[in-house]
Structure formats: C-alpha cells, structure tokens
Design a protein around this motif. Structure first.
Motif, PDB file in Angstrom:
ATOM      1  N   ALA A  66       0.861  -1.182   0.000  1.00 11.11           N
ATOM      2  CA  ALA A  66       0.000   0.000   0.000  1.00 11.11           C
ATOM      3  C   ALA A  66       0.896   1.230   0.000  1.00 11.11           C
ATOM      4  O   ALA A  66       1.726   1.409   0.891  1.00 11.11           O
ATOM      5  N   LEU A  67       0.758   2.056  -1.016  1.00  6.15           N
ATOM      6  CA  LEU A  67       1.573   3.265  -1.146  1.00  6.15           C
ATOM      7  C   LEU A  67       0.642   4.457  -0.975  1.00  6.15           C
ATOM      8  O   LEU A  67      -0.089   4.804  -1.907  1.00  6.15           O
ATOM      9  N   PRO A  68       0.627   5.085   0.191  1.00  5.40           N
ATOM     10  CA  PRO A  68      -0.376   6.112   0.488  1.00  5.40           C
ATOM     11  C   PRO A  68      -0.448   7.228  -0.541  1.00  5.40           C
ATOM     12  O   PRO A  68      -1.501   7.784  -0.779  1.00  5.40           O
ATOM     13  N   ALA A  69       0.671   7.554  -1.156  1.00  3.91           N
ATOM     14  CA  ALA A  69       0.660   8.682  -2.092  1.00  3.91           C
ATOM     15  C   ALA A  69       0.247   8.278  -3.499  1.00  3.91           C
ATOM     16  O   ALA A  69      -0.160   9.119  -4.287  1.00  3.91           O
ATOM     17  N   GLN A  70       0.371   6.978  -3.838  1.00  3.73           N
ATOM     18  CA  GLN A  70       0.177   6.597  -5.224  1.00  3.73           C
ATOM     19  C   GLN A  70      -0.944   5.603  -5.466  1.00  3.73           C
ATOM     20  O   GLN A  70      -1.592   5.632  -6.486  1.00  3.73           O
ATOM     21  N   GLY A  71      -1.161   4.690  -4.549  1.00  6.00           N
ATOM     22  CA  GLY A  71      -2.140   3.638  -4.790  1.00  6.00           C
ATOM     23  C   GLY A  71      -1.649   2.343  -4.181  1.00  6.00           C
ATOM     24  O   GLY A  71      -1.175   2.318  -3.058  1.00  6.00           O
ATOM     25  N   MET A  72      -1.721   1.276  -4.963  1.00  7.18           N
ATOM     26  CA  MET A  72      -1.388  -0.026  -4.420  1.00  7.18           C
ATOM     27  C   MET A  72      -0.652  -0.863  -5.468  1.00  7.18           C
ATOM     28  O   MET A  72      -1.022  -0.852  -6.641  1.00  7.18           O
ATOM     29  N   VAL A  73       0.380  -1.544  -5.037  1.00  8.86           N
ATOM     30  CA  VAL A  73       1.110  -2.459  -5.914  1.00  8.86           C
ATOM     31  C   VAL A  73       0.854  -3.879  -5.415  1.00  8.86           C
ATOM     32  O   VAL A  73       0.976  -4.160  -4.229  1.00  8.86           O
ATOM     33  N   VAL A  74       0.481  -4.748  -6.341  1.00  9.23           N
ATOM     34  CA  VAL A  74       0.240  -6.157  -6.007  1.00  9.23           C
ATOM     35  C   VAL A  74       1.217  -7.004  -6.819  1.00  9.23           C
ATOM     36  O   VAL A  74       1.260  -6.901  -8.045  1.00  9.23           O
ATOM     37  N   ILE A  75       2.015  -7.806  -6.142  1.00 13.39           N
ATOM     38  CA  ILE A  75       2.941  -8.701  -6.829  1.00 13.39           C
ATOM     39  C   ILE A  75       2.438 -10.134  -6.632  1.00 13.39           C
ATOM     40  O   ILE A  75       2.237 -10.576  -5.500  1.00 13.39           O
ATOM     41  N   VAL A  76       2.194 -10.812  -7.743  1.00 11.43           N
ATOM     42  CA  VAL A  76       1.648 -12.164  -7.706  1.00 11.43           C
ATOM     43  C   VAL A  76       2.706 -13.132  -8.236  1.00 11.43           C
ATOM     44  O   VAL A  76       3.200 -12.972  -9.354  1.00 11.43           O
ATOM     45  N   THR A  77       3.061 -14.111  -7.412  1.00 10.75           N
ATOM     46  CA  THR A  77       4.032 -15.130  -7.812  1.00 10.75           C
ATOM     47  C   THR A  77       3.340 -16.475  -7.860  1.00 10.75           C
ATOM     48  O   THR A  77       2.688 -16.889  -6.898  1.00 10.75           O
ATOM     49  N   ARG A  78       3.479 -17.130  -8.988  1.00 14.37           N
ATOM     50  CA  ARG A  78       2.835 -18.429  -9.176  1.00 14.37           C
ATOM     51  C   ARG A  78       3.761 -19.533  -8.670  1.00 14.37           C
ATOM     52  O   ARG A  78       4.947 -19.563  -8.992  1.00 14.37           O
ATOM     53  N   GLY A  79       3.208 -20.425  -7.843  1.00 15.27           N
ATOM     54  CA  GLY A  79       4.012 -21.518  -7.310  1.00 15.27           C
ATOM     55  C   GLY A  79       3.886 -22.765  -8.170  1.00 15.27           C
ATOM     56  O   GLY A  79       3.174 -22.789  -9.171  1.00 15.27           O
ATOM     57  N   PHE A 168       6.363  11.785 -15.636  1.00 20.55           N
ATOM     58  CA  PHE A 168       7.669  11.491 -16.245  1.00 20.55           C
ATOM     59  C   PHE A 168       8.188  10.075 -15.960  1.00 20.55           C
ATOM     60  O   PHE A 168       8.980   9.537 -16.725  1.00 20.55           O
ATOM     61  N   GLY A 169       7.770   9.500 -14.833  1.00 17.43           N
ATOM     62  CA  GLY A 169       8.290   8.185 -14.450  1.00 17.43           C
ATOM     63  C   GLY A 169       7.167   7.225 -14.127  1.00 17.43           C
ATOM     64  O   GLY A 169       6.001   7.485 -14.419  1.00 17.43           O
ATOM     65  N   GLU A 170       7.540   6.109 -13.519  1.00 18.97           N
ATOM     66  CA  GLU A 170       6.564   5.094 -13.124  1.00 18.97           C
ATOM     67  C   GLU A 170       6.767   4.766 -11.651  1.00 18.97           C
ATOM     68  O   GLU A 170       7.911   4.630 -11.198  1.00 18.97           O
ATOM     69  N   SER A 171       5.665   4.620 -10.940  1.00 18.48           N
ATOM     70  CA  SER A 171       5.755   4.217  -9.541  1.00 18.48           C
ATOM     71  C   SER A 171       6.382   2.828  -9.451  1.00 18.48           C
ATOM     72  O   SER A 171       6.129   1.965 -10.286  1.00 18.48           O
ATOM     73  N   SER A 172       7.223   2.635  -8.461  1.00 18.80           N
ATOM     74  CA  SER A 172       7.928   1.362  -8.327  1.00 18.80           C
ATOM     75  C   SER A 172       7.741   0.799  -6.921  1.00 18.80           C
ATOM     76  O   SER A 172       7.693   1.540  -5.945  1.00 18.80           O
ATOM     77  N   SER A 173       7.646  -0.520  -6.843  1.00 21.54           N
ATOM     78  CA  SER A 173       7.532  -1.182  -5.536  1.00 21.54           C
ATOM     79  C   SER A 173       8.889  -1.666  -5.037  1.00 21.54           C
ATOM     80  O   SER A 173       8.972  -2.339  -4.009  1.00 21.54           O
ATOM     81  N   VAL A 174       9.968  -1.322  -5.741  1.00 26.24           N
ATOM     82  CA  VAL A 174      11.311  -1.716  -5.298  1.00 26.24           C
ATOM     83  C   VAL A 174      11.622  -0.987  -3.987  1.00 26.24           C
ATOM     84  O   VAL A 174      11.442   0.222  -3.878  1.00 26.24           O
ATOM     85  N   THR A 175      12.080  -1.710  -2.988  1.00 27.30           N
ATOM     86  CA  THR A 175      12.308  -1.119  -1.670  1.00 27.30           C
ATOM     87  C   THR A 175      13.693  -0.467  -1.581  1.00 27.30           C
ATOM     88  O   THR A 175      14.593  -0.775  -2.372  1.00 27.30           O
ATOM     89  N   GLU A 176      13.834   0.395  -0.584  1.00 28.14           N
ATOM     90  CA  GLU A 176      15.129   1.030  -0.349  1.00 28.14           C
ATOM     91  C   GLU A 176      16.197  -0.021  -0.046  1.00 28.14           C
ATOM     92  O   GLU A 176      17.337   0.070  -0.495  1.00 28.14           O
ATOM     93  N   ALA A 177      15.815  -1.052   0.724  1.00 31.62           N
ATOM     94  CA  ALA A 177      16.776  -2.106   1.074  1.00 31.62           C
ATOM     95  C   ALA A 177      17.295  -2.818  -0.173  1.00 31.62           C
ATOM     96  O   ALA A 177      18.487  -3.108  -0.295  1.00 31.62           O
ATOM     97  N   MET A 178      16.391  -3.067  -1.123  1.00 28.63           N
ATOM     98  CA  MET A 178      16.805  -3.739  -2.355  1.00 28.63           C
ATOM     99  C   MET A 178      17.720  -2.835  -3.180  1.00 28.63           C
ATOM    100  O   MET A 178      18.726  -3.284  -3.741  1.00 28.63           O
ATOM    101  N   LEU A 179      17.386  -1.553  -3.231  1.00 25.12           N
ATOM    102  CA  LEU A 179      18.224  -0.604  -3.983  1.00 25.12           C
ATOM    103  C   LEU A 179      19.606  -0.483  -3.337  1.00 25.12           C
ATOM    104  O   LEU A 179      20.618  -0.426  -4.031  1.00 25.12           O
ATOM    105  N   ASP A 180      19.624  -0.454  -2.001  1.00 21.55           N
ATOM    106  CA  ASP A 180      20.911  -0.368  -1.294  1.00 21.55           C
ATOM    107  C   ASP A 180      21.770  -1.599  -1.547  1.00 21.55           C
ATOM    108  O   ASP A 180      22.987  -1.506  -1.704  1.00 21.55           O
TER     109      ASP A 180
END
Length: 203
Positions: A66-79, A168-180
C-alpha cells in the motif's frame, strides 16, 4: 490498472486510488471488503491472462504494497502446482481455484523509476521548487530510481509532486533495502538539487 510481467511466474499490478474507488473499495476499507477484493483479484487475474497469458491456477503468493501517495502495488508469484488440472477444461475447474498466501506491507516511501536520464533531468527541474532539493538517486537494472522520504516533503505539495513524478516516471515497488543491496547509489542526498545544478533541461 497496469500489469507487467516480471518473470515467467511473477507479475506486478499497479492500481491507482481511482481504480480502487471505481470498484467500490476505499483504501481504509481494503481488508474489510473481502468479497469486493476477491472480485477485484479475479478481475486482475483475468486481465493478466488476456494481456500477458499469465495463468493464475494453483498456489499463489500475493504481496500487497500500500503506497499512500500513489495507490497499491500487487505482486503475484505463481508456485508449483499439481498438474491434475492440466487436462481439464475451464468448465471442469473448481470455482475456488485461487489458493492465495497474502502478505501486506504498507510503505509511505515514494519511489519512481525513470528509463532515461534525460527524462529524469526534465522531471527534476519541474520538481525543484516543490521539493526543496530532496531525494536519493539509485541506478539499478539499467534504470534510474528516485527515492523520496515523505518527511522531506511538505504535505500540501505532495499531490503536485506525485503528479510530476507520474507524468515522467513510473511508480515502483522496489524497496530502499533492495536498492541499497543491489543497486548503485549515485546521489545519496539532495538528488533533485544536484541534478538541476549539473544538468540543464533540454527543452
């Protein structure tokens, strides 16, 4: 609603607040409105199948950001799933085909990704007077990620900031920890101010 494939077994769906409200779901009620959420999930999976050929039968891991400023990102992984459904037609399939494991993560961080540095320069000049130079810039997977802390921003200017970022860009669900961990930190602070002082806008 925007759907993109991340890998053969993983997709990302971005829903704006308009997408949610059109379906009668308010952000605050998200987890009380289970029937509506289930209908929405079914709609997302139908769209994922028609647009990307993503077949969502079997066990699914569903991560909701849940991204309060932008909306919601849902990531679905198929097992991996039992192939006893493999020879059946859709009519033979059980109604409750989605076996979901859902995790919810609420983030107030603002992360936007830019494919092209020239576009980021243009956006930075538009943002300069709105954000007072804030931001951290990362380079990850050949793209530019601008990371903003909400406390760096004035709340009354937040809608205008998001509007420029979304243009100009696209909202991303990539976290700061992953970027670091996996990305390269190009500008650790005041990224927008640094970009504006070193690069002229093209138009």
């Amino acid at each position: 609603m925007k759907i993109e494939r991340l890998s053969q077994d993983k997709i990302r769906i971005f829903l704006t607040f308009d997408d949610l409200s059109e379906r009668g779901i308010q952000k605050e009620e998200m987890w009380q409105e289970i029937p509506k959420v289930y209908d929405l999930f079914t709609e997302m999976m139908d769209q994922a199948y028609s647009e990307l050929g993503f077949d969502a039968t079997g066990p699914l891991a569903v991560e909701v950001f849940a991204l309060p400023a932008q909306g919601m990102v849902v990531i679905v992984t198929r097992g991996k799933y039992d192939h006893h459904f493999g020879g059946l037609s859709e009519d033979d399939m059980p109604d409750e085909i989605y076996e979901m494991e859902v995790t919810l993560d609420e983030s107030d961080k603002i992360v936007y990704v830019f494919q092209d540095f020239e576009v980021l320069i243009e956006a930075s000049h538009m943002l300069k007077d709105l954000v007072d130079g804030a931001g951290t810039l990362y380079h990850y997977m050949d793209r530019w990620f601008l990371y903003l802390e909400p406390e760096e921003l004035q709340s009354e200017k937040l809608p205008a900031v998001i509007a420029v970022l979304a243009e100009f860009g696209e909202s991303s669900s990539v976290t700061e920890a992953m970027l670091d961990e996996y990305g390269k930190k190009i500008m650790p602070q005041q990224a927008i101010e640094v970009i504006c002082s070193h690069f002229q806008r093209q138009h």
